[in-house]
Design a protein around this motif. Structure first.
Motif: not given
Length: 210
Positions: A18-47
């Motif tokens: 689902t995330a990949q499909r949503v990203r594809d739609h956003l990019e098709a509309e001209g946006h730059v979409c940085l898709l990241k795995d939430a599991s890779d972040f220890a907390g909001p500070a990393d984000v």
């Protein structure tokens, strides 16, 4: 617009697809979409560091509890997409229920994939009713007329003509939390009554815990 999209991207799961499909739609509309795995972040500070480094202007999260909580307090607008785990599992746990409510307070909007999901969310957080919208999922498919049905049926030990069969295809990963094998007994009983009906499950076995 430069968008940060957070989701849990475990392979072979609906979330990742689902995330990949949503990203594809956003990019098709001209946006730059940085898709990241939430599991890779220890907390909001990393984000927060990523937002500054990538000059992110807005954000989106798939799953309020798992990903949305990481977007709070950064000063950029963000939206959230309800996942099934949010409303079927996490909502039953007091601490996670509280987290999701706080995320909804700060989010600009929230998306539910079905009317029933929206109704469930509004029941839990009635104060957020005005910002929860329904956006159904849908995909376009193009059947492959050249698919070698005869060879496929032979490999599946179904020595019958494709013209005489009713094949139901279920594409999914096999994992305990969403075990599709509960269908097997019911389908087997139906198959005994209607021998031309078959259930075919296509997907990997995903045995890791959530």
């Amino acid at each position: 617009m430069r968008l940060l999209f957070l989701a849990v991207l475990r392979p072979h799961t609906g979330n990742a697809v689902t995330a990949q499909r949503v990203r594809d739609h956003l990019e098709a509309e001209g946006h730059v979409c940085l898709l990241k795995d939430a599991s890779d972040f220890a907390g909001p500070a990393d984000v927060a560091h990523l937002i500054r480094a990538e000059a992110v202007q807005a954000a989106l999260a798939l799953h309020l509890c798992r990903a949305g909580r990481l977007l709070q307090g950064h000063g950029i607008p963000f939206g959230v997409v309800f996942g099934g785990t949010d409303l079927n599992e996490d909502v039953r746990q007091g601490d996670k229920h509280l987290v999701m409510g706080k995320v909804l307070e700060e989010a600009r909007f929230a998306v539910a994939f079905t009317e029933s999901m929206r109704a469930a969310a509004c029941l839990q957080w009635p104060q957020a009713k005005g910002k929860i919208y329904v956006q159904g999922q849908g995909i376009a498919t193009a059947p492959n007329a050249a698919f070698p049905w005869s060879a496929f049926l032979q490999r599946a030990d179904l020595p019958q003509s494709a013209d005489n069969l009713h094949v139901f295809l279920l594409i999914c990963g096999l994992r305990p939390v969403k075990d599709p094998l509960y269908l097997v007994d019911a389908f087997s009983e139906w198959h005994r009554e209607e021998p031309s009906a078959y259930l075919v499950i296509v997907g990997p076995e995903v045995s890791r815990p959530l």
